[in-house]
Enzyme design. Sequence first.
Site, PDB file in Angstrom:
ATOM      1  N   TYR A 170      67.704  -3.748  29.727  1.00  0.00           N
ATOM      2  CA  TYR A 170      67.724  -2.413  29.131  1.00  0.00           C
ATOM      3  C   TYR A 170      67.029  -2.411  27.774  1.00  0.00           C
ATOM      4  O   TYR A 170      66.171  -1.554  27.502  1.00  0.00           O
ATOM      5  CB  TYR A 170      69.168  -1.947  28.989  1.00  0.00           C
ATOM      6  CG  TYR A 170      69.330  -0.611  28.300  1.00  0.00           C
ATOM      7  CD1 TYR A 170      69.140   0.583  28.995  1.00  0.00           C
ATOM      8  CD2 TYR A 170      69.702  -0.535  26.954  1.00  0.00           C
ATOM      9  CE1 TYR A 170      69.295   1.809  28.362  1.00  0.00           C
ATOM     10  CE2 TYR A 170      69.863   0.680  26.322  1.00  0.00           C
ATOM     11  CZ  TYR A 170      69.662   1.855  27.032  1.00  0.00           C
ATOM     12  OH  TYR A 170      69.822   3.069  26.400  1.00  0.00           O
ATOM     13  N   SER A 221      66.087   3.556  21.833  1.00  0.00           N
ATOM     14  CA  SER A 221      67.448   3.141  21.508  1.00  0.00           C
ATOM     15  C   SER A 221      67.431   2.175  20.336  1.00  0.00           C
ATOM     16  O   SER A 221      66.416   1.508  20.072  1.00  0.00           O
ATOM     17  CB  SER A 221      68.094   2.451  22.714  1.00  0.00           C
ATOM     18  OG  SER A 221      69.317   1.837  22.388  1.00  0.00           O
TER      19      SER A 221
END
Length: 298
Positions: A203, A190
């Site tokens: 995350y 990401s």
Amino acid sequence: MSRDQYTFVNPAELYADFDPQKQHQPEPGLDAELTPKADLGEDTYRGTGRLAGRKALITGADSGIGAATAIAFAREGADVAMSYLPEEEVDASRIAGILQDAGVTVVTLPGDLKDPGYCRSLVERSVEGLGGLDIVVNNGGKQVFNEDLTTLDDQQFDDTFKTNVYAMFWITKAALPHLKPGSTIINTTSIQAYNPSETLVDYASTKATINTFTKALAQQLAPKGIRVNAVAPGPIWTPLQVSDGQPQDKLPTFGEQTPIGRAGQPAELAPAYVFLASPESSYVAGETLNVNGGSPTP
């Protein structure tokens, strides 16, 4: 005029009618209840046989990026094993039907990526159901925002790492004995690995780990003819965002901070996975391919 992924368009004006609103779903979130619907490429992805005869396992294949990748792989000729949570069956059934319409073999394998037993059996059942395995896409993930580290409990931290990192380790390790030279492993990292949000400490940490895992393993496996790469999405419209992946007040402007000026759609990620899975990327290993609307990354 009908459009596919090869149509010449202005990317800043693509999806001009996309208007995300405040909304909430309980985890894990469903495409079936997402407003507006995400574009998974159902009506636009056109295959050209780039993955004919290949056999792929995709985690998180019921919705979002995983579903778009599954559709693209099937239309490129690959048989697909789909991993997803049992609670996501309504989405998974729809995607499995689209894949079957493409004329490929589809195996549906619901379960929880936090369970090491499931992850290891997932590989074996994929090999059995598909008759082999040569593409592994570690895409399934957990993202829940938290605004204060003092309220980030051990359970969420553990669940996020198990879903995003441990499952990748368990699945990849179990898959290696089945992967022949020419096989590929693709991990979903990401933009959070490079530009972490203050509300996504756990995350973002997993995504940085995925990046490093990818680059280290790529060096180990390249001499064996197995390529390992990653795709790093930016802000992409999926059920992850509305099931506490983002605070609700951020949803109406989600993705507008990118240079392209909008959120991405899962359909815009699928070609990146196809490229990394296909032999045309034969000299690409240890790479993180950023698909983030133009945001600078290292």
